[in-house]
Each structure stands twice: as structure tokens, then as C-alpha cells.
Design a protein around this motif. Structure first.
Motif, PDB file in Angstrom:
ATOM      1  N   LYS A 113       0.828  -1.211   0.000  1.00 36.62           N
ATOM      2  CA  LYS A 113       0.000   0.000   0.000  1.00 36.62           C
ATOM      3  C   LYS A 113       0.861   1.259   0.000  1.00 36.62           C
ATOM      4  N   ASP A 114       1.901   1.268   0.813  1.00 37.52           N
ATOM      5  CA  ASP A 114       2.741   2.458   0.898  1.00 37.52           C
ATOM      6  C   ASP A 114       3.637   2.619  -0.328  1.00 37.52           C
ATOM      7  N   LEU A 115       4.088   1.516  -0.915  1.00 42.61           N
ATOM      8  CA  LEU A 115       4.908   1.626  -2.126  1.00 42.61           C
ATOM      9  C   LEU A 115       4.109   2.186  -3.301  1.00 42.61           C
ATOM     10  N   VAL A 116       2.837   1.827  -3.375  1.00 42.00           N
ATOM     11  CA  VAL A 116       1.988   2.391  -4.433  1.00 42.00           C
ATOM     12  C   VAL A 116       1.940   3.911  -4.298  1.00 42.00           C
TER      13      VAL A 116
ATOM     14  N   GLN B 205       3.643   6.212  -7.255  1.00 40.60           N
ATOM     15  CA  GLN B 205       2.725   7.070  -8.001  1.00 40.60           C
ATOM     16  C   GLN B 205       2.981   8.545  -7.690  1.00 40.60           C
ATOM     17  N   GLY B 206       3.361   8.835  -6.448  1.00 39.10           N
ATOM     18  CA  GLY B 206       3.695  10.207  -6.085  1.00 39.10           C
ATOM     19  C   GLY B 206       4.914  10.712  -6.832  1.00 39.10           C
ATOM     20  N   GLU B 207       5.907   9.859  -7.001  1.00 34.54           N
ATOM     21  CA  GLU B 207       7.104  10.252  -7.756  1.00 34.54           C
ATOM     22  C   GLU B 207       6.781  10.482  -9.223  1.00 34.54           C
ATOM     23  N   VAL B 208       5.917   9.642  -9.781  1.00 35.02           N
ATOM     24  CA  VAL B 208       5.525   9.818 -11.188  1.00 35.02           C
ATOM     25  C   VAL B 208       4.814  11.155 -11.368  1.00 35.02           C
ATOM     26  N   ARG B 209       3.892  11.474 -10.440  1.00 33.67           N
ATOM     27  CA  ARG B 209       3.168  12.742 -10.522  1.00 33.67           C
ATOM     28  C   ARG B 209       4.085  13.931 -10.265  1.00 33.67           C
ATOM     29  N   LYS B 210       4.971  13.791  -9.268  1.00 37.04           N
ATOM     30  CA  LYS B 210       5.851  14.895  -8.899  1.00 37.04           C
ATOM     31  C   LYS B 210       6.822  15.253 -10.020  1.00 37.04           C
ATOM     32  N   ASN B 211       7.296  14.261 -10.746  1.00 37.59           N
ATOM     33  CA  ASN B 211       8.241  14.508 -11.837  1.00 37.59           C
ATOM     34  C   ASN B 211       7.549  14.853 -13.148  1.00 37.59           C
ATOM     35  N   GLY B 212       6.239  14.868 -13.153  1.00 42.11           N
ATOM     36  CA  GLY B 212       5.504  15.268 -14.342  1.00 42.11           C
ATOM     37  C   GLY B 212       5.584  14.258 -15.479  1.00 42.11           C
TER      38      GLY B 212
ATOM     39  N   ASN C 275      17.169   3.824  -7.569  1.00 37.47           N
ATOM     40  CA  ASN C 275      16.646   4.667  -6.491  1.00 37.47           C
ATOM     41  C   ASN C 275      16.084   3.856  -5.337  1.00 37.47           C
ATOM     42  N   ALA C 276      16.405   2.566  -5.267  1.00 32.60           N
ATOM     43  CA  ALA C 276      15.870   1.696  -4.214  1.00 32.60           C
ATOM     44  C   ALA C 276      16.199   2.186  -2.805  1.00 32.60           C
ATOM     45  N   PRO C 277      17.423   2.693  -2.526  1.00 28.24           N
ATOM     46  CA  PRO C 277      17.674   3.195  -1.166  1.00 28.24           C
ATOM     47  C   PRO C 277      16.789   4.381  -0.780  1.00 28.24           C
ATOM     48  N   LEU C 278      16.516   5.268  -1.734  1.00 21.45           N
ATOM     49  CA  LEU C 278      15.631   6.405  -1.446  1.00 21.45           C
ATOM     50  C   LEU C 278      14.187   5.944  -1.229  1.00 21.45           C
ATOM     51  N   ILE C 279      13.774   4.953  -2.010  1.00 23.96           N
ATOM     52  CA  ILE C 279      12.415   4.407  -1.863  1.00 23.96           C
ATOM     53  C   ILE C 279      12.290   3.732  -0.503  1.00 23.96           C
ATOM     54  N   LYS C 280      13.335   2.999  -0.107  1.00 23.22           N
ATOM     55  CA  LYS C 280      13.318   2.337   1.205  1.00 23.22           C
ATOM     56  C   LYS C 280      13.254   3.374   2.332  1.00 23.22           C
ATOM     57  N   HIS C 281      13.969   4.468   2.175  1.00 23.85           N
ATOM     58  CA  HIS C 281      13.944   5.526   3.190  1.00 23.85           C
ATOM     59  C   HIS C 281      12.547   6.141   3.309  1.00 23.85           C
TER      60      HIS C 281
ATOM     61  N   LEU D 128       6.584  -0.969  11.830  1.00 23.01           N
ATOM     62  CA  LEU D 128       7.680  -1.921  11.690  1.00 23.01           C
ATOM     63  C   LEU D 128       8.922  -1.392  12.379  1.00 23.01           C
ATOM     64  N   ARG D 129       9.626  -2.286  13.038  1.00 24.53           N
ATOM     65  CA  ARG D 129      10.871  -1.886  13.675  1.00 24.53           C
ATOM     66  C   ARG D 129      11.971  -1.742  12.640  1.00 24.53           C
ATOM     67  N   LYS D 130      12.030  -2.692  11.700  1.00 25.47           N
ATOM     68  CA  LYS D 130      13.048  -2.662  10.657  1.00 25.47           C
ATOM     69  C   LYS D 130      12.378  -2.887   9.307  1.00 25.47           C
ATOM     70  N   VAL D 131      12.704  -2.058   8.352  1.00 27.44           N
ATOM     71  CA  VAL D 131      12.122  -2.177   7.014  1.00 27.44           C
ATOM     72  C   VAL D 131      12.955  -3.173   6.211  1.00 27.44           C
ATOM     73  N   PRO D 132      12.313  -4.133   5.557  1.00 28.64           N
ATOM     74  CA  PRO D 132      13.082  -5.114   4.777  1.00 28.64           C
ATOM     75  C   PRO D 132      13.720  -4.480   3.542  1.00 28.64           C
ATOM     76  N   ASN D 133      14.780  -5.113   3.063  1.00 28.79           N
ATOM     77  CA  ASN D 133      15.402  -4.676   1.811  1.00 28.79           C
ATOM     78  C   ASN D 133      14.439  -4.962   0.674  1.00 28.79           C
ATOM     79  N   LEU D 134      14.384  -4.053  -0.279  1.00 29.26           N
ATOM     80  CA  LEU D 134      13.439  -4.166  -1.385  1.00 29.26           C
ATOM     81  C   LEU D 134      14.135  -4.688  -2.626  1.00 29.26           C
ATOM     82  N   VAL D 135      13.558  -5.715  -3.236  1.00 27.51           N
ATOM     83  CA  VAL D 135      14.056  -6.273  -4.490  1.00 27.51           C
ATOM     84  C   VAL D 135      12.904  -6.174  -5.489  1.00 27.51           C
ATOM     85  N   PHE D 136      13.144  -5.471  -6.598  1.00 27.22           N
ATOM     86  CA  PHE D 136      12.076  -5.192  -7.558  1.00 27.22           C
ATOM     87  C   PHE D 136      12.156  -6.115  -8.771  1.00 27.22           C
ATOM     88  N   PHE D 137      10.987  -6.575  -9.224  1.00 28.53           N
ATOM     89  CA  PHE D 137      10.855  -7.399 -10.417  1.00 28.53           C
ATOM     90  C   PHE D 137       9.679  -6.900 -11.236  1.00 28.53           C
ATOM     91  N   ILE D 138       9.720  -7.177 -12.535  1.00 24.95           N
ATOM     92  CA  ILE D 138       8.572  -6.880 -13.384  1.00 24.95           C
ATOM     93  C   ILE D 138       7.636  -8.075 -13.339  1.00 24.95           C
TER      94      ILE D 138
END
Length: 130
Positions: free
Chosen positions: A15-18, A22-29, A71-77, A87-97
Motif C-alpha cells: 500500500k505504501d509503495l503504491v 505514483q507520487g514520484e511519477v506525478r511529482k516529476n511530471g 533509487n531503491a535506497p531512497l524508496i526504502k527511506h 515496523l521496527r526494521k524495514v526489509p530490503n526491497l528487491v524489484f521485479f517486473i
């Protein structure tokens, strides 16, 4: 098999990644680009989250995935700022299509008879003799 805890954490992350993507897509136009998070699977030790993304149009999928991975570290932040009370600790994110929609479309075409390998032998892969 996923436990209830893994499913709940995966749902919160999804939910939060969406919102973040989407916020980054809108923010960057950026126009004509849709990114959806179709599935998040968290490992049993809650250290790695595999994120399956559906990117439309498909032509931009590889380049968008590469940008997201860099940009995975920024997304994780950003994710950590949103879920710090849950959550106490956020898991590392691995992205796939996520290509499941293409796979389903291919099966539908095969069942509809548009690409029938019995009628058109060219669709079958050539067998190699060892």
C-alpha cells in the motif's frame, strides 16, 4: 507458506509503495506511465521483500525498472518514514517486473485458437536432436 505476519507486512509495504511510486511519477511530471505494485512477498525472517511491479506501457518497463532499482535506497527511506510506527526494521526491497498479465493474455490467445500450433506448425519450437 506465508504466515499471517508476512502477509500483513507485505500488504502494508504494498500500500505504501503504491503511494510512493505514483507520487514520484506525478511529482516529476511523467505522463503516460502507470506503475502498480501487484504483489509483495516478504521472506520468513522479514529481511527481504520482493516487489512485483506492473508497468504500463510495456515499452517503458525495462528503463523504468532500472530507474527504480537505482533509487531503491531512497524508496526504502521513504517507506521507512511511512511505516516507522508499524515496523521496527524495514526489509530490503528487491524489484521485479510482473509479467503475469502477458502470460494470461498468451494463454487466452492460445485457447481462443488465434495461435493454434496444430494448424500453424511454425508456432512450435523446432526440436533439436542430440
Amino acid at each position: 507458506m506465508e504466515t499471517n505476519r508476512q502477509k500483513k507486512i507485505g500488504g502494508v509495504i504494498q500500500k505504501d509503495l503504491v503511494d510512493i511510486l505514483q507520487g514520484e511519477v506525478r511529482k516529476n511530471g511523467i505522463s503516460n506511465l502507470v506503475i502498480s505494485v501487484s504483489k509483495v512477498v516478504v521472506t520468513s525472517d522479514l529481511s527481504i521483500a520482493t516487489v512485483h511491479l506492473s508497468i504500463f506501457p510495456q515499452e517503458k518497463a525495462a528503463e523504468t525498472l532500472a530507474a527504480i532499482k537505482t533509487n531503491a535506497p531512497l524508496i526504502k527511506h521513504d517507506l521507512a518514514q511511512r511505516v516507522k510506527l508499524q515496523l521496527r526494521k524495514v526489509p530490503n526491497l528487491v524489484f521485479f517486473i510482473d509479467d503475469s498479465l502477458d502470460y494470461i493474455e498468451k494463454i487466452d490467445k492460445a485457447l481462443a485458437g488465434k495461435e493454434n500450433p496444430i494448424v500453424n506448425r511454425e508456432l512450435l519450437e523446432k526440436r533439436r536432436k542430440s
